[in-house]
Scaffold this motif. Sequence first.
Motif, mmCIF file in Angstrom:
data_model
loop_
_atom_site.group_PDB
_atom_site.id
_atom_site.type_symbol
_atom_site.label_atom_id
_atom_site.label_comp_id
_atom_site.label_asym_id
_atom_site.label_seq_id
_atom_site.Cartn_x
_atom_site.Cartn_y
_atom_site.Cartn_z
ATOM 1 N N THR A 271 -28.939 58.841 58.591
ATOM 2 C CA THR A 271 -28.438 57.938 57.560
ATOM 3 C C THR A 271 -29.645 57.325 56.855
ATOM 4 N N ARG A 272 -29.446 56.855 55.662
ATOM 5 C CA ARG A 272 -30.555 56.239 54.919
ATOM 6 C C ARG A 272 -31.150 55.074 55.708
ATOM 7 N N GLY B 229 -25.905 54.665 62.893
ATOM 8 C CA GLY B 229 -26.491 55.984 63.069
ATOM 9 C C GLY B 229 -27.414 56.222 64.237
#
Length: 140
Positions: free
Chosen positions: A73-74, A27
């Motif tokens: 994104t996480r 990401g």
Amino acid sequence: MSWFDASFRLKSGNLSQIYEKLLESGGVFVYHKTPHSTYAATDPQMYDYIPTNPDSLKKVHMYAAGTPIIFRTRKIYENVFRWWLYCGLTPNCTTPPNTTRTCPRNYIDDYHSPRCHRQDQSSLNTLLGNEYRFNDSRYT
């Protein structure tokens, strides 16, 4: 999320290579490399807020903070972006006392203590170095 500095210009509409790199990295993608390492332009006082291995930062190129492409994104949010934001909101992290953004060209290397601090650029590159185990090819 993407943010580009006002000086940034896309020369092509074909972003497929960038997209592939974003997927590979989880990401994040940066690409405007500076001629020095992250260590060389990061004041050690910042490590009080962002712990790292300074010797490992000598192996990581510094990339401009004005052109990152970041997917939310996480992994990137929890390990990079959130801490970059916290540092930006903490004056002594972003701008440690008695530091300057201007790096002396004849004295910016990996063998002397840093004589400058690139603020958001220093914090982002330190966080990326930490996240990718000091292998900048994984996010560039």
